[in-house]
Scaffold this motif. Structure first.
Motif, short mmCIF file in Angstrom:
data_model
loop_
_atom_site.label_atom_id
_atom_site.label_comp_id
_atom_site.label_asym_id
_atom_site.label_seq_id
_atom_site.Cartn_x
_atom_site.Cartn_y
_atom_site.Cartn_z
N TYR A 62 3.55 -8.90 -12.41
CA TYR A 62 3.34 -7.85 -11.39
C TYR A 62 3.57 -8.36 -9.97
O TYR A 62 3.54 -9.56 -9.72
CB TYR A 62 1.88 -7.35 -11.46
N GLY A 63 3.69 -7.38 -9.06
CA GLY A 63 3.53 -7.66 -7.64
C GLY A 63 2.02 -7.74 -7.40
O GLY A 63 1.28 -6.86 -7.84
N ILE A 64 1.57 -8.82 -6.77
CA ILE A 64 0.12 -9.04 -6.58
C ILE A 64 -0.19 -8.98 -5.08
O ILE A 64 0.54 -9.57 -4.26
CB ILE A 64 -0.30 -10.40 -7.17
N VAL A 65 -1.26 -8.26 -4.73
CA VAL A 65 -1.61 -8.13 -3.31
C VAL A 65 -2.86 -8.95 -2.98
O VAL A 65 -3.74 -9.15 -3.81
CB VAL A 65 -1.86 -6.66 -2.89
N ASP A 66 -2.88 -9.38 -1.73
CA ASP A 66 -4.08 -9.98 -1.15
C ASP A 66 -4.58 -8.92 -0.16
O ASP A 66 -3.82 -8.47 0.69
CB ASP A 66 -3.67 -11.27 -0.42
N THR A 67 -5.84 -8.51 -0.32
CA THR A 67 -6.32 -7.42 0.55
C THR A 67 -7.47 -7.88 1.42
O THR A 67 -8.09 -8.91 1.18
CB THR A 67 -6.79 -6.21 -0.28
N ASP A 68 -7.73 -7.06 2.42
CA ASP A 68 -8.81 -7.24 3.36
C ASP A 68 -10.14 -7.16 2.60
O ASP A 68 -10.53 -6.09 2.14
CB ASP A 68 -8.68 -6.08 4.36
N MET A 69 -10.78 -8.28 2.46
CA MET A 69 -12.00 -8.33 1.64
C MET A 69 -13.11 -7.45 2.21
O MET A 69 -13.99 -6.99 1.47
CB MET A 69 -12.52 -9.76 1.53
N ALA A 70 -13.06 -7.25 3.52
CA ALA A 70 -14.14 -6.49 4.16
C ALA A 70 -14.14 -5.04 3.69
O ALA A 70 -15.18 -4.38 3.68
CB ALA A 70 -13.97 -6.54 5.67
N SER A 71 -12.95 -4.57 3.28
CA SER A 71 -12.89 -3.14 2.95
C SER A 71 -13.50 -2.87 1.57
O SER A 71 -13.21 -3.55 0.60
CB SER A 71 -11.45 -2.65 3.00
N GLU A 72 -14.35 -1.90 1.55
CA GLU A 72 -15.03 -1.52 0.31
C GLU A 72 -14.38 -0.24 -0.20
O GLU A 72 -13.67 0.43 0.53
CB GLU A 72 -16.50 -1.23 0.62
N GLY A 73 -14.67 0.10 -1.43
CA GLY A 73 -14.20 1.38 -1.94
C GLY A 73 -12.77 1.31 -2.41
O GLY A 73 -12.25 0.23 -2.70
N LEU A 131 -9.84 2.06 -0.93
CA LEU A 131 -8.70 1.76 -0.06
C LEU A 131 -8.94 0.45 0.70
O LEU A 131 -10.01 0.25 1.27
CB LEU A 131 -8.56 2.90 0.95
N SER A 132 -7.93 -0.44 0.70
CA SER A 132 -8.08 -1.67 1.49
C SER A 132 -6.73 -2.04 2.09
O SER A 132 -5.67 -1.70 1.54
CB SER A 132 -8.62 -2.80 0.62
N ARG A 133 -6.75 -2.74 3.22
CA ARG A 133 -5.50 -3.12 3.87
C ARG A 133 -4.88 -4.32 3.17
O ARG A 133 -5.58 -5.28 2.82
CB ARG A 133 -5.77 -3.49 5.34
N VAL A 134 -3.57 -4.26 3.00
CA VAL A 134 -2.86 -5.37 2.36
C VAL A 134 -2.55 -6.44 3.41
O VAL A 134 -2.00 -6.15 4.46
CB VAL A 134 -1.55 -4.86 1.71
N ILE A 140 0.07 -1.47 5.44
CA ILE A 140 0.10 -1.00 4.05
C ILE A 140 -1.32 -0.93 3.52
O ILE A 140 -2.11 -1.84 3.79
CB ILE A 140 0.82 -2.03 3.15
N ASP A 141 -1.63 0.07 2.74
CA ASP A 141 -2.92 0.14 2.06
C ASP A 141 -2.74 -0.02 0.55
O ASP A 141 -1.78 0.51 -0.02
CB ASP A 141 -3.60 1.50 2.31
N ALA A 142 -3.69 -0.74 -0.06
CA ALA A 142 -3.76 -0.81 -1.52
C ALA A 142 -4.79 0.23 -1.95
O ALA A 142 -5.87 0.31 -1.36
CB ALA A 142 -4.19 -2.20 -1.96
N TYR A 143 -4.45 1.01 -2.94
CA TYR A 143 -5.34 2.10 -3.36
C TYR A 143 -5.72 1.93 -4.83
O TYR A 143 -4.85 1.92 -5.71
CB TYR A 143 -4.64 3.45 -3.15
N ARG A 144 -7.02 1.76 -5.08
CA ARG A 144 -7.51 1.69 -6.47
C ARG A 144 -7.67 3.12 -6.95
O ARG A 144 -8.65 3.79 -6.60
CB ARG A 144 -8.85 0.97 -6.52
N PHE A 145 -6.72 3.55 -7.73
CA PHE A 145 -6.70 4.96 -8.16
C PHE A 145 -7.78 5.23 -9.19
O PHE A 145 -8.28 4.31 -9.86
CB PHE A 145 -5.31 5.32 -8.72
N ASP A 146 -8.09 6.51 -9.32
CA ASP A 146 -9.10 6.95 -10.28
C ASP A 146 -8.35 7.44 -11.52
O ASP A 146 -7.79 8.55 -11.51
CB ASP A 146 -9.92 8.08 -9.64
N GLY A 147 -8.29 6.62 -12.56
CA GLY A 147 -7.57 7.05 -13.76
C GLY A 147 -7.13 5.89 -14.60
O GLY A 147 -7.58 4.76 -14.42
#
Ligand code: G1P
Length: 301
Positions: free
Chosen positions: A172-183, A185-188, A246-253
């Motif tokens: 896969y393409g793997i992202v490193d995201t802003d750890m501070a962001s909860e929920g 949506l997080s910034r890549v 860019i935002d990484a989005y943990r989708f519901d599904g």
């Protein structure tokens, strides 16, 4: 901010993980119960408000264009037999306010190259979606619709992500995201295509849904080959991080990797169990099969 109205479906891949089924037919035409994978992706795009369906096709992909085209003989036949419901359904697979656009990718030079083939119809200030049809996605709200809602709030590009086992990050393409962001949506902060397990920045994988800034088309034009000698979409996305973001989005599904045989089996079982007409019968069949397997195992003990 312009709404997301165009979706690109890169469908020129060779599908080598699914041979022999994909020797002469595109993997996107493999059917889960009675519907080809590409139609699931198109329905998801239509639900999200897409009006321009852009297919980047290769050799052996004619059946995809045929599937989304009218078929007057079949239409007449179905109507003569009183099967108007099916005829209407087939006619509306692509609603009349939508259109299909086809580009041919002459050589399979990578996902980034495939997306760039559609550059002539994407304007610089126009966000667009990319859907990889071999990732079959289901959710309480269709996944691309969830992502469009996020994009409407932020105006930034959105990547669908999910956690995968460490042993699988190299697929896969793997992202490193802003750890501070909860929920969800997080910034890549960084993204890398198919890293090794020990060099991966996380186990958060990008799966086959993207909403991208139109400016990425310019970047793809000058994108040097990356992992595997291919022009990678991931490498061009990296170049957006310091610009528009860019935002990484943990989708519901759920997501089923239908490019692999085991993922396809899982998708087929899940859809069969959830099928409004066949679900109860399938459940009975599966129970009977399991009981018979368990009985055989007991005898063998
Ligand atoms: C592509 C992308 C990769 C992404 C994956 C999702 O890889 O290059 O970044 O994580 O799709 O399915 P592929 O599976 O085409 O090799």
């Amino acid at each position: 901010m312009r709404p997301v109205r165009k979706a690109i479906f890169p469908v020129a891949g060779l599908g080598t993980r699914f041979l022999p089924a994909t020797k002469a037919q595109p993997k996107e035409m493999l059917t889960v119960i009675d519907k080809p994978l590409i139609q699931f992706a198109v329905e998801e795009a239509l639900d999200a408000g897409i009006t321009h369906l852009i297919f980047v096709i290769g050799r052996t992909k004619r059946s995809i264009a045929d599937h989304f085209d009218g078929n007057p003989e079949l239409d007449a036949l179905l109507r003569s037999k009183g099967k108007d419901d099916m005829a209407d359904y087939l006619r509306n697979i692509v609603p009349s306010h939508c259109c299909c656009i086809y580009f041919r990718q002459a050589e399979a030079l990578g996902l980034g190259h495939a997306v760039a083939c559609a550059a002539p119809v994407i304007e610089e200030d126009e966000p667009f979606a990319v859907l990889l049809a071999d990732d079959l996605m289901n959710g309480p709200v269709p996944i691309l619709t969830q992502m469009v809602r996020q994009h409407e709030n932020t105006g930034r590009s959105v990547l669908a992500v999910q956690e995968v086992p460490r042993s699988e990050v190299s697929s896969y393409g793997i992202v490193d995201t802003d750890m501070a962001s909860e929920g969800s949506l997080s910034r890549v902060r960084a993204m890398v295509e198919k890293p090794s397990a020990d060099s991966a920045p996380s186990n958060l994988a990008v799966v086959g849904r993207y909403i991208l800034d139109g400016r990425i088309m310019q970047m793809l034009k000058t994108q040097a080959p990356g992992k595997g000698g291919e022009i990678q979409l991931t490498d061009a996305i990296v170049r957006l991080i310091d610009g528009p973001g860019i935002d990484a989005y943990r989708f519901d599904g759920q997501r089923y990797d239908c490019g692999s045989k085991i993922g396809f089996i899982e998708a087929t079982m899940a859809h069969a169990l959830a099928h409004p007409e066949f679900g109860p019968e399938v459940r009975r069949m599966m129970k009977a099969m399991m009981a018979s397997e368990e009985g055989k195992a007991e005898l063998a003990d």
